[in-house]
Design an enzyme around this catalytic site. Structure first.
Site, mmCIF file in Angstrom:
data_model
loop_
_atom_site.group_PDB
_atom_site.id
_atom_site.type_symbol
_atom_site.label_atom_id
_atom_site.label_comp_id
_atom_site.label_asym_id
_atom_site.label_seq_id
_atom_site.Cartn_x
_atom_site.Cartn_y
_atom_site.Cartn_z
ATOM 1 N N SER A 75 -3.054 -4.508 -2.135
ATOM 2 C CA SER A 75 -3.134 -3.054 -2.289
ATOM 3 C C SER A 75 -1.803 -2.409 -1.897
ATOM 4 O O SER A 75 -0.780 -2.660 -2.539
ATOM 5 C CB SER A 75 -4.312 -2.525 -1.457
ATOM 6 O OG SER A 75 -4.691 -1.234 -1.880
ATOM 7 N N ASP A 120 -13.190 -4.263 -9.059
ATOM 8 C CA ASP A 120 -12.375 -3.401 -8.198
ATOM 9 C C ASP A 120 -12.614 -1.934 -8.544
ATOM 10 O O ASP A 120 -12.334 -1.498 -9.666
ATOM 11 C CB ASP A 120 -10.892 -3.749 -8.369
ATOM 12 C CG ASP A 120 -10.018 -3.164 -7.283
ATOM 13 O OD1 ASP A 120 -10.394 -2.141 -6.688
ATOM 14 O OD2 ASP A 120 -8.942 -3.743 -7.022
ATOM 15 N N HIS A 167 -12.303 -4.989 -4.559
ATOM 16 C CA HIS A 167 -10.904 -4.723 -4.239
ATOM 17 C C HIS A 167 -10.288 -5.763 -3.316
ATOM 18 O O HIS A 167 -9.064 -5.799 -3.164
ATOM 19 C CB HIS A 167 -10.804 -3.335 -3.585
ATOM 20 C CG HIS A 167 -9.408 -2.852 -3.380
ATOM 21 N ND1 HIS A 167 -8.493 -2.750 -4.407
ATOM 22 C CD2 HIS A 167 -8.754 -2.440 -2.242
ATOM 23 C CE1 HIS A 167 -7.354 -2.291 -3.932
ATOM 24 N NE2 HIS A 167 -7.465 -2.113 -2.622
#
Length: 299
Positions: A114, A248, A276
């Site tokens: 991320s 996700d 995610h």
């Protein structure tokens, strides 16, 4: 400078668990977890509001084969200091560079999840000779879209709203709700420990300020503010592994697919049952995918 930490350590040393460390760099503390091993080190970078502990199971699986692994608490996260309050991708990448210098590591494989993926991409742009390979896990910086909750959290006034909503009463209620849900649904993984840890950190004014400052450096009300797409070609011949969760809901898998199309030297692996955090959903498979890619890339 050497490219290993504890190179003489036996592979099974990782089974003991990580060494929790804290380095003082330019007057600020930077925390990290070190799994001694051999080979080009893997440096793990977490997402916004998280910490090195987010990688714990995946890091243990990666280190089990004897690979050197270093998992970092980025500035303002986990046990690391805020380091002057600059949470831009450039500042975070520089902090990682400073830690590598402190550890004597000249060339590494960056594994970023991320926000950490965005930091890894920025690092590769700033310090290309230090990067042997990139592993981008549900990475930021590869498109505009992101989750509505993050966009709302990045808006002015959100800090006050979060602070008012998180207090002793609401935290106690959250713990009670979690216990009841786990007991009634018989799902011990429901609302995991790290989720609760993040909620509790947001109740702290200092941690909340770091979280919001970091988030706002990369997200606004329209979505992700920073894009690495126009610089992806600079990765050149650096091997790239892209890992994403099909489910996700934070950053769409289409970002990973598009990056894969733009990077001829990349490999894309999608975990159909993951959201995610594919490295947390299935750390064993994640480690296996990374190890296979490392071997194929001769890293």
């Amino acid at each position: 400078m050497s490219s290993t930490v504890g190179a003489a350590a036996a592979p099974e040393a990782a089974a003991v668990g990580p060494r929790r460390r804290r380095a003082t760099i330019h007057g600020a503390g930077l925390a990290y977890e070190e799994y001694p091993g051999v080979g080009i080190p893997l440096v793990l970078l977490h997402g916004v509001g998280s910490s090195a502990r987010n990688w714990q199971n995946a890091a243990t699986a990666l280190a089990a084969g004897g690979r050197t692994v270093v998992s970092v608490d980025l500035p303002g996260h986990g046990d690391s200091d805020a380091s002057g309050g600059d949470f831009s991708l450039g500042a975070l990448a520089s902090a990682v560079r400073d830690l590598l210098d402190h550890l004597g590591l000249d060339r590494v494989v960056l594994v970023g999840h991320s926000l950490g993926g965005g930091v890894a991409l920025q690092f590769q742009y700033q310090y290309p000779t230090r990067v042997g390979g990139l592993v981008l896990v549900s990475s930021g910086g590869l498109g505009r879209e992101t989750n509505l909750i993050l966009r709302l959290a990045a808006m002015p006034g959100s800090g006050m709203a979060i602070g008012l909503s998180l207090n002793d009463r609401t935290l106690s209620a959250a713990h009670s709700l979690r216990s009841r849900a786990r007991r009634m649904l018989r799902r011990p993984e429901l609302i995991g420990d790290q989720v609760m840890e993040r909620i509790e950190r947001l109740a702290s004014e200092h941690s909340r300020a770091s979280f919001l400052a970091t988030l706002r450096s990369v997200v606004d009300h329209r979505g992700q503010r920073v894009s690495a797409l126009d610089k992806l070609h600079l990765a050149g011949s650096v091997p790239v592994l892209i890992v994403w969760g099909r489910r996700d809901s934070i950053i769409p898998v289409a970002h990973g697919e598009n990056a894969h199309d733009l990077l001829p030297q990349s490999r894309l692996v999608v975990f159909d049952d993951s959201g995610h955090e594919p490295h947390r959903r299935d750390p064993g498979r994640f480690a296996e995918v990374v190890r296979e890619w490392l071997a194929d890339s001769k890293l």
